[in-house]
Design a protein around this motif. Structure first.
Motif, PDB file in Angstrom:
ATOM      1  N   PHE A  21      69.061 -16.776 -14.915  1.00 24.37           N
ATOM      2  CA  PHE A  21      70.197 -15.873 -14.805  1.00 24.37           C
ATOM      3  C   PHE A  21      69.780 -14.479 -15.284  1.00 24.37           C
ATOM      4  N   THR A  22      70.382 -13.458 -14.717  1.00 27.00           N
ATOM      5  CA  THR A  22      69.936 -12.095 -14.997  1.00 27.00           C
ATOM      6  C   THR A  22      70.554 -11.506 -16.257  1.00 27.00           C
ATOM      7  N   ASP A  23      71.796 -11.900 -16.580  1.00 24.95           N
ATOM      8  CA  ASP A  23      72.456 -11.343 -17.757  1.00 24.95           C
ATOM      9  C   ASP A  23      73.702 -12.154 -18.077  1.00 24.95           C
ATOM     10  N   SER A  24      74.467 -11.698 -19.061  1.00 23.37           N
ATOM     11  CA  SER A  24      75.644 -12.444 -19.517  1.00 23.37           C
ATOM     12  C   SER A  24      76.727 -12.539 -18.439  1.00 23.37           C
ATOM     13  N   THR A  25      76.863 -11.495 -17.629  1.00 25.45           N
ATOM     14  CA  THR A  25      77.865 -11.531 -16.558  1.00 25.45           C
ATOM     15  C   THR A  25      77.518 -12.599 -15.530  1.00 25.45           C
ATOM     16  N   HIS A  26      76.240 -12.707 -15.211  1.00 23.40           N
ATOM     17  CA  HIS A  26      75.770 -13.686 -14.223  1.00 23.40           C
ATOM     18  C   HIS A  26      76.006 -15.119 -14.688  1.00 23.40           C
ATOM     19  N   ILE A  27      75.749 -15.398 -15.955  1.00 25.07           N
ATOM     20  CA  ILE A  27      75.811 -16.785 -16.421  1.00 25.07           C
ATOM     21  C   ILE A  27      77.196 -17.214 -16.909  1.00 25.07           C
ATOM     22  N   THR A  28      78.057 -16.268 -17.275  1.00 27.32           N
ATOM     23  CA  THR A  28      79.337 -16.616 -17.900  1.00 27.32           C
ATOM     24  C   THR A  28      80.151 -17.656 -17.129  1.00 27.32           C
ATOM     25  N   PRO A  29      80.247 -17.581 -15.786  1.00 25.86           N
ATOM     26  CA  PRO A  29      81.057 -18.600 -15.084  1.00 25.86           C
ATOM     27  C   PRO A  29      80.518 -20.024 -15.228  1.00 25.86           C
ATOM     28  N   TYR A  30      79.280 -20.178 -15.662  1.00 25.94           N
ATOM     29  CA  TYR A  30      78.648 -21.494 -15.705  1.00 25.94           C
ATOM     30  C   TYR A  30      78.456 -22.026 -17.125  1.00 25.94           C
ATOM     31  N   LEU A  31      78.897 -21.277 -18.129  1.00 23.36           N
ATOM     32  CA  LEU A  31      78.790 -21.749 -19.499  1.00 23.36           C
ATOM     33  C   LEU A  31      79.712 -22.949 -19.720  1.00 23.36           C
ATOM     34  N   GLU A  32      79.278 -23.852 -20.590  1.00 23.97           N
ATOM     35  CA  GLU A  32      80.013 -25.105 -20.825  1.00 23.97           C
ATOM     36  C   GLU A  32      80.489 -25.200 -22.274  1.00 23.97           C
ATOM     37  N   ASP A  33      81.659 -25.768 -22.450  1.00 24.83           N
ATOM     38  CA  ASP A  33      82.136 -26.064 -23.796  1.00 24.83           C
ATOM     39  C   ASP A  33      81.434 -27.313 -24.319  1.00 24.83           C
ATOM     40  N   PRO A  34      81.049 -27.316 -25.597  1.00 26.89           N
ATOM     41  CA  PRO A  34      80.472 -28.531 -26.174  1.00 26.89           C
ATOM     42  C   PRO A  34      81.461 -29.692 -26.089  1.00 26.89           C
ATOM     43  N   LEU A  35      80.939 -30.875 -25.906  1.00 24.96           N
ATOM     44  CA  LEU A  35      81.688 -32.144 -25.878  1.00 24.96           C
ATOM     45  C   LEU A  35      82.480 -32.375 -24.596  1.00 24.96           C
ATOM     46  N   THR A  36      83.062 -31.319 -24.028  1.00 22.58           N
ATOM     47  CA  THR A  36      83.932 -31.511 -22.867  1.00 22.58           C
ATOM     48  C   THR A  36      83.372 -30.931 -21.572  1.00 22.58           C
ATOM     49  N   GLY A  37      82.226 -30.256 -21.626  1.00 21.68           N
ATOM     50  CA  GLY A  37      81.630 -29.670 -20.434  1.00 21.68           C
ATOM     51  C   GLY A  37      80.971 -30.712 -19.555  1.00 21.68           C
ATOM     52  N   PRO A  38      80.564 -30.338 -18.348  1.00 23.44           N
ATOM     53  CA  PRO A  38      80.021 -31.307 -17.392  1.00 23.44           C
ATOM     54  C   PRO A  38      78.749 -32.007 -17.876  1.00 23.44           C
ATOM     55  N   THR A  39      77.883 -31.315 -18.631  1.00 23.13           N
ATOM     56  CA  THR A  39      76.669 -31.978 -19.128  1.00 23.13           C
ATOM     57  C   THR A  39      77.018 -33.047 -20.150  1.00 23.13           C
ATOM     58  N   SER A  40      77.920 -32.730 -21.059  1.00 20.60           N
ATOM     59  CA  SER A  40      78.331 -33.707 -22.063  1.00 20.60           C
ATOM     60  C   SER A  40      78.997 -34.917 -21.413  1.00 20.60           C
ATOM     61  N   LEU A  41      79.855 -34.677 -20.436  1.00 16.89           N
ATOM     62  CA  LEU A  41      80.527 -35.786 -19.766  1.00 16.89           C
ATOM     63  C   LEU A  41      79.540 -36.657 -19.008  1.00 16.89           C
ATOM     64  N   PHE A  42      78.563 -36.027 -18.351  1.00 17.10           N
ATOM     65  CA  PHE A  42      77.542 -36.775 -17.615  1.00 17.10           C
ATOM     66  C   PHE A  42      76.723 -37.629 -18.585  1.00 17.10           C
ATOM     67  N   CYS A  43      76.289 -37.035 -19.688  1.00 15.67           N
ATOM     68  CA  CYS A  43      75.457 -37.765 -20.651  1.00 15.67           C
ATOM     69  C   CYS A  43      76.228 -38.918 -21.288  1.00 15.67           C
ATOM     70  N   ARG A  44      77.488 -38.685 -21.598  1.00 17.37           N
ATOM     71  CA  ARG A  44      78.296 -39.746 -22.207  1.00 17.37           C
ATOM     72  C   ARG A  44      78.413 -40.947 -21.276  1.00 17.37           C
ATOM     73  N   GLU A  45      78.722 -40.666 -20.020  1.00 15.70           N
ATOM     74  CA  GLU A  45      78.879 -41.751 -19.050  1.00 15.70           C
ATOM     75  C   GLU A  45      77.556 -42.478 -18.816  1.00 15.70           C
ATOM     76  N   LEU A  46      76.458 -41.717 -18.688  1.00 16.19           N
ATOM     77  CA  LEU A  46      75.150 -42.322 -18.441  1.00 16.19           C
ATOM     78  C   LEU A  46      74.710 -43.166 -19.641  1.00 16.19           C
ATOM     79  N   ALA A  47      74.917 -42.663 -20.855  1.00 16.12           N
ATOM     80  CA  ALA A  47      74.536 -43.402 -22.054  1.00 16.12           C
ATOM     81  C   ALA A  47      75.280 -44.723 -22.139  1.00 16.12           C
ATOM     82  N   GLN A  48      76.565 -44.705 -21.811  1.00 14.01           N
ATOM     83  CA  GLN A  48      77.359 -45.933 -21.857  1.00 14.01           C
ATOM     84  C   GLN A  48      76.936 -46.910 -20.766  1.00 14.01           C
ATOM     85  N   ARG A  49      76.638 -46.386 -19.576  1.00 14.06           N
ATOM     86  CA  ARG A  49      76.265 -47.283 -18.480  1.00 14.06           C
ATOM     87  C   ARG A  49      74.935 -47.967 -18.727  1.00 14.06           C
ATOM     88  N   VAL A  50      73.949 -47.193 -19.179  1.00 18.07           N
ATOM     89  CA  VAL A  50      72.615 -47.756 -19.357  1.00 18.07           C
ATOM     90  C   VAL A  50      72.464 -48.416 -20.727  1.00 18.07           C
TER      91      VAL A  50
END
Length: 316
Positions: A49-78
């Motif tokens: 990403f080039t700067d803060s304006t570029h990346i801001t729409p894709y920043l994630e909240d801890p615990l509830t963002g898409p990466t956290s949700l993906f990891c939680r589900e994957l950890a439970q499944r496997v």
């Protein structure tokens, strides 16, 4: 210890498509077949990403963002631990505008690369998360040593993270990509500094996890462009091993007898592909590094361009 390392080519800003790609790869990991799954740095947003304006729409909240949700589900499944990198959104009180020195791209092949002072808006952090087999968050980490791309938007962390997990993982240290490099204003010689490796020695780390978006070094000495073969980047592998030499080299070391045979398993999960003119090195790897052995052992490695899952056993 059995580890699944997910190497793939996320597309910048295409979060849902990247999640779908990772899910397709992870679907081949059967329940209770591994102890740990690793995904790369900023695995669902892309990296350049080039700067803060570029990346801001894709920043994630801890615990509830898409990466956290993906990891939680994957950890439970496997039924295993899952570690992944993501772009964390800072709370409003943490955001700030600061002036930083950012190294410019060496487009002219100059030996001396210019750094310039820029005012940047720190709106996020280049972070990692770890979930346990029950889908519980057990660790968060913010990249300490920022690369120039991170400096345009990210707040640095305050130090490496070491956690205690049940066997066979035991004492685990987390790092992200540039954390493996020397930390400015220090400069590196063969005498050091070796920041993350020395941290692993001091904390008696059993497993070092590095989640990377490590760039390709360019043309390898033995490259044959006409062959079209996808190979490992030996320049990258050798550099990673050298930067971790306190974990295996006896030169200049005076470790006590209790630590003389200590082994650290190093797991490096890198991304592959190209993004905004940058090419990534792939070559995700697992090393065994024994103190004072004078020889790091490469157990497994993927190739530079391969998208896939390496399922590796450290006791091979």
């Amino acid at each position: 210890m059995r580890v699944a390392v997910v190497q793939f080519d996320p597309k910048i800003g295409q979060v849902q498509a990247n999640i779908a790609s990772a899910k397709r790869l992870c679907d081949q990991i059967t329940p209770r077949s591994v102890d740990l799954i690793c995904l790369p740095e900023m695995c669902f947003t892309g990296y350049v990403f080039t700067d803060s304006t570029h990346i801001t729409p894709y920043l994630e909240d801890p615990l509830t963002g898409p990466t956290s949700l993906f990891c939680r589900e994957l950890a439970q499944r496997v039924g295993c631990y899952v570690a992944a990198g993501y772009a964390e959104r800072l709370a409003e009180h943490e955001t700030t505008r600061v002036k930083v020195m950012i190294e410019q791209d060496d487009e002219d092949g100059l030996i001396e690369v210019e750094s310039v002072e820029k005012e940047v808006h720190q709106v996020g952090a280049n972070s990692a998360v770890v979930y346990d087999p029950n889908g519980v968050n057990v660790a968060d980490y913010r990249k300490t040593n920022l690369y120039k791309t991170d400096m345009t938007w990210a707040k640095p962390g305050t130090g490496f993270k070491t956690i205690q997990l049940p066997p066979p993982l035991n004492t685990v240290t987390l790092g992200i990509c540039m954390d493996l490099n020397v930390h400015p204003p220090a400069t590196w010689s063969m005498e050091g500094p070796y920041e993350i490796a020395e941290h692993c020695v001091q904390t008696n780390t059993d497993v070092l996890i590095l989640l990377n978006a490590w760039l390709s070094p360019g043309k390898e000495e033995d490259d044959d462009e006409s062959s079209g073969l996808d190979k490992r980047s030996w320049t990258t592998l050798n550099y990673w091993a050298l930067r971790l030499s306190p974990l295996w080299s006896s030169e200049g070391r005076s470790d006590g007898a209790a630590d003389a045979a200590k082994e650290t398993t190093v797991i490096i999960c890198n991304r592959c592909g190209e993004e905004n003119g940058k090419t990534f090195a792939g070559t995700s790897a697992m090393f065994s590094m024994k103190r004072n052995s004078d020889r790091p052992v490469l157990l497994y490695a993927l190739t530079e361009r391969a998208e896939g899952v390496g399922i590796w056993d450290s006791e091979r």
